[in-house]
Every structure is written in structure tokens, then in C-alpha cells.
Design an enzyme around this catalytic site. Structure first.
Site, mmCIF file in Angstrom:
data_model
loop_
_atom_site.group_PDB
_atom_site.id
_atom_site.type_symbol
_atom_site.label_atom_id
_atom_site.label_comp_id
_atom_site.label_asym_id
_atom_site.label_seq_id
_atom_site.Cartn_x
_atom_site.Cartn_y
_atom_site.Cartn_z
ATOM 1 C CD GLU A 34 -3.108 -0.776 0.221
ATOM 2 O OE1 GLU A 34 -3.377 -0.439 -1.187
ATOM 3 O OE2 GLU A 34 -3.320 -1.859 0.506
ATOM 4 C CB SER A 68 -22.516 7.824 -14.631
ATOM 5 O OG SER A 68 -22.347 7.018 -13.691
ATOM 6 N N GLY A 133 -15.704 4.078 -3.062
ATOM 7 C CA GLY A 133 -15.175 4.647 -2.004
ATOM 8 C C GLY A 133 -14.875 3.664 -0.927
ATOM 9 C CG LEU A 136 -13.220 -2.684 -2.863
ATOM 10 C CD1 LEU A 136 -14.529 -3.592 -2.691
ATOM 11 C CD2 LEU A 136 -11.816 -4.052 -2.388
ATOM 12 C CB SER A 137 -9.388 0.067 -7.746
ATOM 13 O OG SER A 137 -8.910 1.247 -8.792
ATOM 14 C CB SER A 139 -11.345 5.807 -9.829
ATOM 15 O OG SER A 139 -10.112 4.964 -9.225
ATOM 16 C CD GLU A 171 -7.715 7.745 -10.113
ATOM 17 O OE1 GLU A 171 -7.705 7.389 -8.879
ATOM 18 O OE2 GLU A 171 -8.152 6.569 -11.085
ATOM 19 C CG ASP A 183 -5.633 1.449 -7.613
ATOM 20 O OD1 ASP A 183 -5.112 0.723 -7.013
ATOM 21 O OD2 ASP A 183 -6.508 2.445 -7.067
ATOM 22 C CE1 TYR A 235 -3.669 7.230 -2.473
ATOM 23 C CE2 TYR A 235 -2.136 8.807 -3.600
ATOM 24 C CZ TYR A 235 -2.652 7.521 -3.352
ATOM 25 O OH TYR A 235 -1.958 6.399 -4.303
#
Length: 393
Positions: A34, A68, A133, A136-137, A139, A171, A183, A235
Site C-alpha cells: 500500500e 452514468s 469509495g 476497491l478501485s 475509479s 486519474e 490500480d 492522500y
């Protein structure tokens, strides 16, 4: 309704016609490693069965329209506008809704990577069953699905690693989230029953069999329902601390140091910067140790490494939250082989490596522990290493 059907329904409602195709890409669980990716280190993720679907078709003009199921209204721009929209200035939100910046950013980045894809517009409708959120990616799943669709429709001929780089650029520069490439690589290179060992400097990869099924083990995901966002400050602050630590050590990145350098690092840095650096250095070693343990001793040998990873993220990197700590502690008390938070932190999910016959008991215990603590009920489910992007229709 399945996410695939939801994407198709949204597309036909938007355009009045059937899509040219529907492409999908998976979310991912990071088994270990991580905040090492943007430090050019090592990671060991795997793709999961949960996927994002992009129903898409070419248009007769030069407009890009994205819709979406997570948004009320579509967003539409000219292809020529993409260069004006992106990259997003550092510290500033995208000039389009953030959800649409993922897809539009992929369109912008893939045209650049392909040195100018055909100037043909496209309609894209997105639906997903990857929890948002949760670490688990979701994005990267959006980026992978949209990149796969555009690669096919625009005939760009980019390989999976190049498409992963497209997703990362979207991203980083379109959305403004300072993430590494783990990711996107995990999503694009997923294989059934295997994790993907990634050297984030060279982008060399190796498929690493997990052996979970043969050992009767399941990966239990505990989504705390505490939402996070990589485009917010925590982050970015961690990444800046890592860069500061590398500069103080006089090296390109923290990849270029080992645990033997920790005493020297301690003398050069303030306590917070040192602890951030210590996490990355020790986490890189834990990834290498996990790959070796899986090959030589099997998945039951990695439990202590998972636990040590969580402790490092909790204490040195300080990205865990009370809900994540409770999930990990409860799973371990209930006999999990190992457990740790997964993803960027500040919320999201934990994973626990659990015997198949213990899944229900551990799940119930975690749910009770959350209720007793006054937390919202977690979403608990199992995942297994799965395939990467594909065309579904």
C-alpha cells in the site's frame, strides 16, 4: 438489474439505439503493498469479480457524451475541447463533474497516447457493481472499461500496459488524484486464481498463483461504508511526505533504499516524515516476502505479513480509521489467517484471509462488533482473483 443491463438500458435511453458494444473492467483488491506504487516500489493486487461496464457507440459528429447511473445528467463536450479541459491545474477541481472527468480524461489521454485517435465522436453509458469509495478501485474500473471501449472503437491498438498508463494519466491529470499506477495495472492485467506482482518502476509484471482455492481459503472483503476520496488532501500529504523523505536521503524515490537505511533516515527527518518513509520501505519488503511465501509455503504463510502491513498503515502511515481497525481485529480474533486494510485508506475496506467454513461466522462477528460500537453496518462479501477487461457484448 445487472450492471451490464443497466449500462445498456442507460445507453438506449440516452441515444435511442443499441450500443456498438459493451466493455467491462474489474475493480481490484490489493493483497499487500500500500502506497508503494507512486514510490516506484512493489505491489501485489488482484482483479475481483465486481466490474464496471461501458456501453458505447460511435457518433456521426465530433462530440463525446458520457452518462452514468450515478449521475442525473450526461456531460457532453467536443473532442477539440478535451485539450482545453485537461490537464486539471494542481489543487483545482476538474471543470466538469468529477465522475465525468474519469471517462473524459481517458478519451483525452488515449488520443494523446495513440498520437491522435480518429476525430470521431462517441456516446458512452457507464454502470458498475464495484462499491464506490471502498478502496476497491472503482475509479480504475471506470478507466479500464472506457479505455477498452475507446481502444476498440477508435482502433488505437494500445496494449494493456499502455491502457493502464492512459487510465493513470486520466486519474492524475484530469481528475487531479495523485495516485500511482497499481490500480490500473491490476485491473488491466487481472488473471483468474492469481495476483499480479508489479514492479512500479519498470512496469514489469509476474502472475503469482495465490493457491487460495486449493487451501480452502476465501478473501473476505469488509467494506466499512466509510467513504474516501483520493483527490482530497490526506492522500496528497502522504505522497508529499514520501517525496520529502526521498529528497532528504538524496535518492530518486524510496524504492532506492532498504531497511538497512532506516537508522540514517531517522537522523535526517522529523518524526512524521520518518514514519511515512519507514512504512514504504518495510511495505516493499513485505510484498517481496509475500511473493516468496506464496511460492514456497503457500497462502497460509502470509498471515503475519498481512497483519504487519496493517499495523504499519495504522501507526506509521496513519491512514486507517477506527472502523478498519475493528474489522481487522475482529477477523483475527475469529481465526482469520491474516487481515489488513486495503486501498488508499481514510476509510474503505479491510480484507481477511479466512477458511471457507469460517466465512459466515467471521462475517457475523464483524457485523455484531460494528453494531456494538455504534458504527453503520459493514458490507461483507467474498472475492476471488478474476480476469481483466473484456468485451461483454
Amino acid at each position: 438489474m445487472s450492471a451490464l443491463d443497466a449500462a445498456r438500458t442507460l445507453f438506449t435511453g440516452l441515444t435511442g439505439r443499441e450500443p456498438d458494444g459493451i466493455w467491462s473492467a474489474p475493480g481490484r483488491v490489493n493483497l499487500i503493498g500500500e502506497h508503494t506504487d507512486y514510490n516506484e516500489g512493489f505491489v501485489l493486487p488482484f482483479a475481483i469479480p465486481h466490474r464496471t461496464f461501458a456501453a458505447a457507440a460511435l457518433r456521426d459528429d465530433d462530440r463525446v457524451r458520457v452518462a452514468s447511473t450515478f449521475a442525473d445528467e450526461p456531460v457532453e463536450v467536443d473532442l477539440a475541447q478535451l485539450d482545453a479541459l485537461f490537464p486539471t491545474p494542481a489543487g483545482r477541481a476538474p471543470s466538469v463533474p468529477e465522475w465525468s472527468a474519469y471517462a473524459l480524461g481517458v478519451a483525452w489521454a488515449i488520443r494523446a497516447a495513440a498520437q491522435g485517435a480518429p476525430a470521431r465522436g462517441v456516446d458512452i453509458a457507464i454502470a458498475s457493481d464495484v462499491p464506490v469509495g471502498a478502496g476497491l478501485s472503482s475509479s480504475a474500473a471506470i478507466e479500464g472499461a472506457v479505455a477498452s471501449a475507446l481502444d476498440a472503437l477508435w482502433s488505437t491498438g494500445l496494449d494493456p500496459v499502455a491502457l493502464a498508463q492512459v487510465g493513470r494519466r486520466a486519474e492524475n491529470e484530469a481528475v487531479g488524484a495523485p495516485t500511482g499506477i497499481m490500480d490500473q495495472m491490476a485491473s488491466m492485467l487481472g488473471r483468474a486464481d492469481a495476483a499480479t506482482f508489479i514492479d512500479c518502476r519498470s512496469l514489469a509484471t509476474e502472475s503469482v498463483p495465490t493457491g487460495f482455492t486449493g487451501e480452502g481459503l476465501e478473501v473476505l472483503v469488509i467494506d466499512t461504508q466509510v467513504k474516501h476520496s483520493h483527490s482530497t488532501g490526506g492522500y496528497r500529504e502522504r505522497r508529499e511526505a514520501c517525496e520529502r523523505g526521498a529528497a532528504l536521503l538524496g535518492i530518486r524515490s524510496l524504492r532506492d533504499t532498504t531497511e538497512a537505511d532506516l537508522p540514517r533516515a531517522a537522523g535526517l527527518m522529523d518524526d512524521v516524515t520518518f514514519r511515512r518513509v519507514r512504512h514504504v520501505i518495510t511495505e516493499n519488503q513485505r510484498v517481496l516476502d509475500t511473493v516468496r511465501a506464496l511460492a514456497e509455503r503457500g497462502p497460509r504463510a502470509i498471515g503475519d505479513l498481512l497483519v504487519a502491513s496493517h499495523a504499519s498503515m495504522r501507526d506509521d502511515f496513519e491512514i486507517s480509521v477506527a472502523e478498519l481497525d475493528l474489522a481487522v481485529e475482529t477477523a483475527l480474533v475469529q481465526g482469520a489467517v491474516g487481515a489488513r486494510m486495503t486501498g488508499g485508506g481514510f476509510g474503505g475496506a479491510a480484507i481477511a484471509l479466512v477458511a471457507h467454513d469460517d466465512v459466515e461466522r467471521v462475517s457475523d462477528a464483524v457485523t455484531r462488533a460494528f453494531a456494538d460500537a455504534g458504527y453503520a453496518a459493514p458490507l461483507v462479501f467474498t472475492v476471488h482473483p478474476s480476469e481483466g477487461p473484456r468485451r461483454d457484448v
